[in-house]
Design a protein around this motif. Sequence first.
Motif, PDB file in Angstrom:
ATOM      1  N   VAL A 209       0.692  -1.200   0.049  1.00  0.00           N
ATOM      2  CA  VAL A 209       0.036   0.073  -0.183  1.00  0.00           C
ATOM      3  C   VAL A 209       0.691   1.392   0.085  1.00  0.00           C
ATOM      4  O   VAL A 209       0.521   2.177  -0.736  1.00  0.00           O
ATOM      5  CB  VAL A 209      -0.872   0.013   1.337  1.00  0.00           C
ATOM      6  N   HIS A 210       1.848   1.345   0.708  1.00  0.00           N
ATOM      7  CA  HIS A 210       2.890   2.260   1.019  1.00  0.00           C
ATOM      8  C   HIS A 210       3.585   2.685  -0.448  1.00  0.00           C
ATOM      9  O   HIS A 210       3.444   3.698  -0.937  1.00  0.00           O
ATOM     10  CB  HIS A 210       3.805   2.259   2.087  1.00  0.00           C
ATOM     11  N   ALA A 211       3.996   1.420  -1.015  1.00  0.00           N
ATOM     12  CA  ALA A 211       4.459   1.696  -2.365  1.00  0.00           C
ATOM     13  C   ALA A 211       3.954   2.178  -3.395  1.00  0.00           C
ATOM     14  O   ALA A 211       4.115   3.007  -4.170  1.00  0.00           O
ATOM     15  CB  ALA A 211       5.427   0.254  -2.709  1.00  0.00           C
ATOM     16  N   ALA A 212       2.557   1.617  -3.594  1.00  0.00           N
ATOM     17  CA  ALA A 212       1.744   1.956  -4.640  1.00  0.00           C
ATOM     18  C   ALA A 212       1.155   3.332  -4.418  1.00  0.00           C
ATOM     19  O   ALA A 212       1.249   4.337  -5.301  1.00  0.00           O
ATOM     20  CB  ALA A 212       0.322   1.029  -4.649  1.00  0.00           C
ATOM     21  N   SER A 213       1.098   3.867  -3.124  1.00  0.00           N
ATOM     22  CA  SER A 213       0.543   5.266  -2.881  1.00  0.00           C
ATOM     23  C   SER A 213       1.766   6.277  -3.347  1.00  0.00           C
ATOM     24  O   SER A 213       1.363   7.250  -3.957  1.00  0.00           O
ATOM     25  CB  SER A 213       0.380   5.398  -1.526  1.00  0.00           C
ATOM     26  N   ALA A 214       2.938   5.826  -2.921  1.00  0.00           N
ATOM     27  CA  ALA A 214       4.163   6.627  -3.277  1.00  0.00           C
ATOM     28  C   ALA A 214       4.471   6.804  -4.820  1.00  0.00           C
ATOM     29  O   ALA A 214       4.641   7.816  -5.272  1.00  0.00           O
ATOM     30  CB  ALA A 214       5.697   6.128  -2.633  1.00  0.00           C
ATOM     31  N   LEU A 215       4.005   5.573  -5.624  1.00  0.00           N
ATOM     32  CA  LEU A 215       4.218   5.768  -6.977  1.00  0.00           C
ATOM     33  C   LEU A 215       3.028   6.721  -7.542  1.00  0.00           C
ATOM     34  O   LEU A 215       3.276   7.423  -8.539  1.00  0.00           O
ATOM     35  CB  LEU A 215       3.892   4.343  -7.296  1.00  0.00           C
ATOM     36  N   LEU A 216       1.783   6.481  -6.906  1.00  0.00           N
ATOM     37  CA  LEU A 216       0.757   7.204  -7.492  1.00  0.00           C
ATOM     38  C   LEU A 216       0.997   8.984  -7.316  1.00  0.00           C
ATOM     39  O   LEU A 216       0.624   9.764  -7.922  1.00  0.00           O
ATOM     40  CB  LEU A 216      -0.607   6.974  -7.027  1.00  0.00           C
ATOM     41  N   CYS A 217       1.997   9.313  -6.322  1.00  0.00           N
ATOM     42  CA  CYS A 217       2.179  10.743  -6.133  1.00  0.00           C
ATOM     43  C   CYS A 217       3.054  11.288  -7.239  1.00  0.00           C
ATOM     44  O   CYS A 217       2.934  12.433  -7.644  1.00  0.00           O
ATOM     45  CB  CYS A 217       3.290  10.795  -4.807  1.00  0.00           C
ATOM     46  N   VAL A 218       3.555  10.504  -8.071  1.00  0.00           N
ATOM     47  CA  VAL A 218       4.348  11.064  -9.436  1.00  0.00           C
ATOM     48  C   VAL A 218       3.470  11.632 -10.230  1.00  0.00           C
ATOM     49  O   VAL A 218       3.882  12.723 -10.471  1.00  0.00           O
ATOM     50  CB  VAL A 218       5.296   9.825  -9.811  1.00  0.00           C
ATOM     51  N   PRO A 219       2.590  10.904 -10.768  1.00  0.00           N
ATOM     52  CA  PRO A 219       1.522  11.763 -11.658  1.00  0.00           C
ATOM     53  C   PRO A 219       0.754  12.746 -11.007  1.00  0.00           C
ATOM     54  O   PRO A 219       0.752  13.871 -11.856  1.00  0.00           O
ATOM     55  CB  PRO A 219       0.520  10.699 -12.121  1.00  0.00           C
ATOM     56  N   GLN A 220       0.680  12.645  -9.721  1.00  0.00           N
ATOM     57  CA  GLN A 220      -0.181  13.721  -9.207  1.00  0.00           C
ATOM     58  C   GLN A 220       0.649  15.198  -9.203  1.00  0.00           C
ATOM     59  O   GLN A 220       0.547  16.163  -9.595  1.00  0.00           O
ATOM     60  CB  GLN A 220      -0.369  13.379  -7.642  1.00  0.00           C
ATOM     61  N   PHE A 221       2.050  14.885  -8.760  1.00  0.00           N
ATOM     62  CA  PHE A 221       2.925  16.166  -8.587  1.00  0.00           C
ATOM     63  C   PHE A 221       3.679  16.507  -9.904  1.00  0.00           C
ATOM     64  O   PHE A 221       4.142  17.465  -9.690  1.00  0.00           O
ATOM     65  CB  PHE A 221       3.879  15.875  -7.179  1.00  0.00           C
ATOM     66  N   THR A 222       3.551  15.610 -10.752  1.00  0.00           N
ATOM     67  CA  THR A 222       3.913  16.228 -11.985  1.00  0.00           C
ATOM     68  C   THR A 222       3.213  17.139 -12.675  1.00  0.00           C
ATOM     69  O   THR A 222       3.403  18.133 -13.226  1.00  0.00           O
ATOM     70  CB  THR A 222       4.051  15.196 -13.103  1.00  0.00           C
ATOM     71  N   ALA A 223       1.753  16.840 -12.451  1.00  0.00           N
ATOM     72  CA  ALA A 223       0.569  17.796 -12.880  1.00  0.00           C
ATOM     73  C   ALA A 223       0.827  19.135 -11.897  1.00  0.00           C
ATOM     74  O   ALA A 223       0.679  20.142 -12.678  1.00  0.00           O
ATOM     75  CB  ALA A 223      -0.747  16.965 -12.884  1.00  0.00           C
ATOM     76  N   ALA A 224       0.733  18.808 -10.610  1.00  0.00           N
ATOM     77  CA  ALA A 224       0.799  20.056  -9.921  1.00  0.00           C
ATOM     78  C   ALA A 224       1.951  20.785 -10.017  1.00  0.00           C
ATOM     79  O   ALA A 224       1.735  22.085  -9.963  1.00  0.00           O
ATOM     80  CB  ALA A 224       0.759  19.409  -8.160  1.00  0.00           C
ATOM     81  N   ALA A 225       3.117  20.286 -10.392  1.00  0.00           N
ATOM     82  CA  ALA A 225       4.315  21.137 -10.304  1.00  0.00           C
ATOM     83  C   ALA A 225       4.501  22.150 -11.721  1.00  0.00           C
ATOM     84  O   ALA A 225       4.935  22.883 -11.676  1.00  0.00           O
ATOM     85  CB  ALA A 225       5.568  20.341  -9.967  1.00  0.00           C
ATOM     86  N   PHE A 226       3.875  21.350 -12.676  1.00  0.00           N
ATOM     87  CA  PHE A 226       4.155  21.750 -14.198  1.00  0.00           C
ATOM     88  C   PHE A 226       3.197  22.180 -14.952  1.00  0.00           C
ATOM     89  O   PHE A 226       3.192  22.525 -16.154  1.00  0.00           O
ATOM     90  CB  PHE A 226       5.111  20.821 -14.955  1.00  0.00           C
ATOM     91  N   ALA A 227       1.951  22.118 -14.446  1.00  0.00           N
ATOM     92  CA  ALA A 227       0.741  22.507 -14.818  1.00  0.00           C
ATOM     93  C   ALA A 227       0.756  24.002 -15.438  1.00  0.00           C
ATOM     94  O   ALA A 227       0.455  24.312 -16.667  1.00  0.00           O
ATOM     95  CB  ALA A 227      -0.561  22.249 -14.389  1.00  0.00           C
TER      96      ALA A 227
END
Length: 407
Positions: A209-227
């Motif tokens: 669960v921890h690993a999957a959640s951390a991986l899903l942060c990559v698309p989330q913060f890619t969109a947040a940081a560079f939108a």
Amino acid sequence: MRRWMMLALGTAAQTVACVFVYGLPYASDTLRSDNGLTLSQVGVLIACPTAGLVLTLVAWGALADRYGERAVITAGLAGCAVTLALSARVHQLTSLGLLFMLAGGASASVYAASGRLVVGWFPARERGLAMGIRQTSTPLGMGVAALIVPTLTEHGGLGATVLFCAALCAGLAVLIGLLAADPPRPGRGAADGPGTDANPYRRPTLWRVHAASALLCVPQFTAAAFALVLLVDVRGWSTVHAGQLIALAQVLGAASRIAAGRWSDRVGSRLRPMRQLSVAITLVMAATAVGVWWPSPCTALFLFLACGITASSNGLAFTATAELAGHTWSGRAMGVQNTGQNLAASLTPVAVGALIGSAGYAWGFVAAGLIGAVACCVIPIAGETRDSGPASPKGSMRAESSPASRP
């Protein structure tokens, strides 16, 4: 009604912390133009608050276990306010980054304790919805930042932005200190059922669960940081107009978290909806990359959807973590969960910023989408069914552990 008040306070506290921690990307265009920073340097500065979070989350979680949620949240927000006020007059990049790390470390108190506060007040049949509402704090904080930070930095520079964040943190520290109440704590083993003192990390489910959640942060913060910079560079939007669209996208993100939490309550699973949402995240990131390769009005639409849907699974992961860990381990487990997520959040702007700088925005979004696909494969559906679904008394936080479920 008292539990809903605690939920409101916990959500508000994390929202104002998120305005600072995740609001810096919306000052990125001003940082580039006024301070002569490269995109990679801006990415490093943006990562400093989340780096501070990573270094202090487990320690704040231990303090919350010992001294209670209210004291920890109040102290952390007050420390964040003081540190941000000091940073308002600092212009040297290294010193500013260090102060941002310290402020991020102080704000970690909210991330470590507010989830435990909510879980402690709500029974299992409402916990997915409650944690979904609490997790709206991140998109709401980003939305407030997207709406306000570009205007503040344009007219008052970075100093005006950090003073605004300091004032928000100070105000919430006062409210939490005056109005919040720690949930009653059951005796060890008394409320969670037999076997819940056992170390949940002896099985792979919680680690996955921890690993999957951390991986899903990559698309989330890619969109947040560079939108914002993508809309400015690719579509030629103004900073203010781009910020307004992203603020609207954060409303979608908040709604998606609430809907996902309610969905998980109804189906009796946190992880099955989380896997299905990870598939949707992968597809929307791919669509955004296509919109960059062939710019059109759909580019902004895809980016809007990406900023919204990438936030949807976060609350499910936190609820699953609490239920898998049980009451006696939930503080430490949430600390580990937060650490993994924020480590990914701190590294994403740096790594994806470097990729975008060398290969372009499209490849950055493609890479983030591929990582979302990996997360889909990591989510442990069978482990939840066997060990600790929301309705299972073994290995989960039962409804009886919450004062809201008692007569």
